[in-house]
Design a protein around this motif. Structure first.
Motif, PDB file in Angstrom:
ATOM      1  N   GLU A   1      -0.069  14.282   2.515  1.00  0.00           N
ATOM      2  CA  GLU A   1      -0.002  13.405   3.567  1.00  0.00           C
ATOM      3  C   GLU A   1      -1.220  12.909   4.197  1.00  0.00           C
ATOM      4  OE1 GLU A   1       2.551  12.872   7.952  1.00  0.00           O
ATOM      5  OE2 GLU A   1       2.852  14.733   6.443  1.00  0.00           O
TER       6      GLU A   1
ATOM      7  N   ARG B   1      -3.518  11.113   2.089  1.00  0.00           N
ATOM      8  CA  ARG B   1      -3.038   9.498   2.197  1.00  0.00           C
ATOM      9  C   ARG B   1      -3.503   8.828   3.697  1.00  0.00           C
ATOM     10  NH1 ARG B   1       0.374   6.851  -1.073  1.00  0.00           N
ATOM     11  NH2 ARG B   1       1.433   4.962  -0.116  1.00  0.00           N
TER      12      ARG B   1
ATOM     13  N   SER C   1      -1.377   8.340  -3.426  1.00  0.00           N
ATOM     14  CA  SER C   1      -2.203   8.793  -2.434  1.00  0.00           C
ATOM     15  C   SER C   1      -3.731   8.825  -3.114  1.00  0.00           C
ATOM     16  CB  SER C   1      -1.955  10.220  -1.676  1.00  0.00           C
ATOM     17  OG  SER C   1      -0.622   9.785  -1.206  1.00  0.00           O
TER      18      SER C   1
ATOM     19  N   TRP D   1       0.943  -1.363  -0.020  1.00  0.00           N
ATOM     20  CA  TRP D   1       0.044  -0.049   0.147  1.00  0.00           C
ATOM     21  C   TRP D   1       0.949   1.481  -0.052  1.00  0.00           C
ATOM     22  CZ3 TRP D   1       0.026   3.768   3.741  1.00  0.00           C
ATOM     23  CH2 TRP D   1       0.739   3.495   5.051  1.00  0.00           C
ATOM     24  N   GLU D   2       2.059   1.131   0.335  1.00  0.00           N
ATOM     25  CA  GLU D   2       2.972   2.332   0.463  1.00  0.00           C
ATOM     26  C   GLU D   2       3.410   2.782  -0.881  1.00  0.00           C
ATOM     27  OE1 GLU D   2       6.250   1.519   3.118  1.00  0.00           O
ATOM     28  OE2 GLU D   2       4.828   1.407   5.032  1.00  0.00           O
ATOM     29  N   GLU D   3       3.374   1.784  -1.805  1.00  0.00           N
ATOM     30  CA  GLU D   3       3.776   2.023  -3.001  1.00  0.00           C
ATOM     31  C   GLU D   3       2.772   2.506  -4.040  1.00  0.00           C
ATOM     32  OE1 GLU D   3       5.629  -1.369  -4.797  1.00  0.00           O
ATOM     33  OE2 GLU D   3       6.822  -1.702  -3.054  1.00  0.00           O
TER      34      GLU D   3
END
Length: 343
Positions: free
Chosen positions: A189, A192, A74, A69-71
């Motif tokens: 941020e 996300r 957002s 999910w971090e890749e």
């Protein structure tokens, strides 16, 4: 040029998702019953839009199984919610098909969502169908299996409580971020974090819904099996009507002690009238004629006339004497003739 304008007029993926989410929120906040026509129209419209969004998402091929999910960007995290949204809307359909089919479709949507989010490590949870089952067919492990079931039930209860608390905390955080994200004032941020919290919220909802769906499916299948067994039973054979029977004891008792009244009826009133009608006889009229006394003529014969005249004369004489006696009492008061003992 025409194809380019048509492509520009088509709704975008983001618009389809946002409209579907808005319709779902309206349905959940509505005070009307879920089966009402306006609510069902909104549910079907939202499902139609989300189906289009799913088709567009599969064509774009935004996600890969090998990613985390971090890749994911957002702005693309929100599209992972599509299966969960379709599952929630499918549960709100009423009357379009069998309830069992709707439950199976909704479960499939929720399972796809949980599988996808689990592979992307969006949250730390265990898939419901991947949980280890208790051993079967081992008589020696029966007591151990029962103890394991009790432990599993206690841990499941604790997991539900923890999941509920996490869900409430996530909803509070989402309410604080929602206005900034929807207005476009939030940075990358915050955006996300907002969509990641949305995914975790829908994970909790999907786990609860799958458990409820499994219970309802089991109930519906048991009901259908009972209906099939009752329908498969052969219809009872036609039996001849039972003949009336008389208890011997009651007959003997009636012969000895009697029936409790002088005589037993041999026919009903209706039977008696029918018999009279067949004989074309009116018993009431015949009996009335028999019982009626002969008609008397009240003519006065010639022999009775002198007696009547004599009686009238006697009545007049008696009346005259009574009048004379009244007049005499008026002129002679009481004690008028007894004057000797007055001293």
């Amino acid at each position: 040029m025409a194809s380019f304008t048509e492509e520009m007029q088509k709704p975008k993926l983001r618009e389809l998702l946002e409209t579907g989410i808005q319709l779902l929120e309206e349905v959940e906040a509505a005070t009307q019953p879920t089966g009402s026509k306006p609510i069902q129209e909104k549910v079907r419209e939202a499902l139609k839009l989300l189906e289009k969004a799913s088709d567009m998402l599969s064509q774009l091929d935004l996600f890969s199984r090998n990613e985390d999910w971090e890749e994911i960007a957002s702005a693309d995290l929100k599209y992972l919610m599509l299966p969960a949204l379709k599952g929630a809307l499918t549960l709100k359909l009423v009357g379009s098909s069998k309830r069992l089919d709707l439950l199976q479709d909704a479960r499939e949507h929720f399972m796809n969502f949980l599988t996808q989010t689990h592979s992307y490590h969006v949250a730390d949870f265990q898939l419901p169908w991947a949980q280890s089952s208790s051993p079967e067919g081992n008589p020696a492990a029966t007591s151990d299996a029962q103890e394991q079931n009790l432990v599993a039930m206690a841990s499941q209860r604790q997991t539900k409580i923890q999941r509920y608390k996490q869900k409430k905390a996530v909803e509070q955080r989402l309410s604080s971020l929602k206005s900034a994200v929807e207005s476009g004032q939030a940075d990358d941020e915050r955006v996300r974090e907002y969509y990641l919290l949305q995914l975790r919220r829908w994970i909790s909802i999907s786990l609860d819904e799958i458990e409820s769906i499994e219970q309802e499916i089991e109930i519906l299948r048991e009901r259908d099996s009972l209906g099939e067994t009752s329908a498969s039973r052969s219809s009872p054979q036609e039996r001849p009507p039972l003949k009336p029977f008389v208890l011997t004891r009651s007959v003997a008792q009636a012969q000895v002690f009697g029936a409790g009244y002088p005589s037993l009826a041999t026919m009903t009133v209706n039977d008696w009238y029918e018999q009279c009608q067949k004989n074309e006889v009116s018993p009431s009229l015949q009996e009335a004629e028999k019982q009626a006394p002969p008609s008397e003529t009240f003519t006065v014969s010639e022999k009775e006339e002198p007696d009547l005249e004599q009686k009238e004369d006697e009545d007049e004489n008696a009346l005259h004497r009574m009048q004379e006696w009244d007049d005499w009492k008026d002129t002679h008061p009481r004690g008028y003739g007894n004057r000797q003992n007055m001293g």
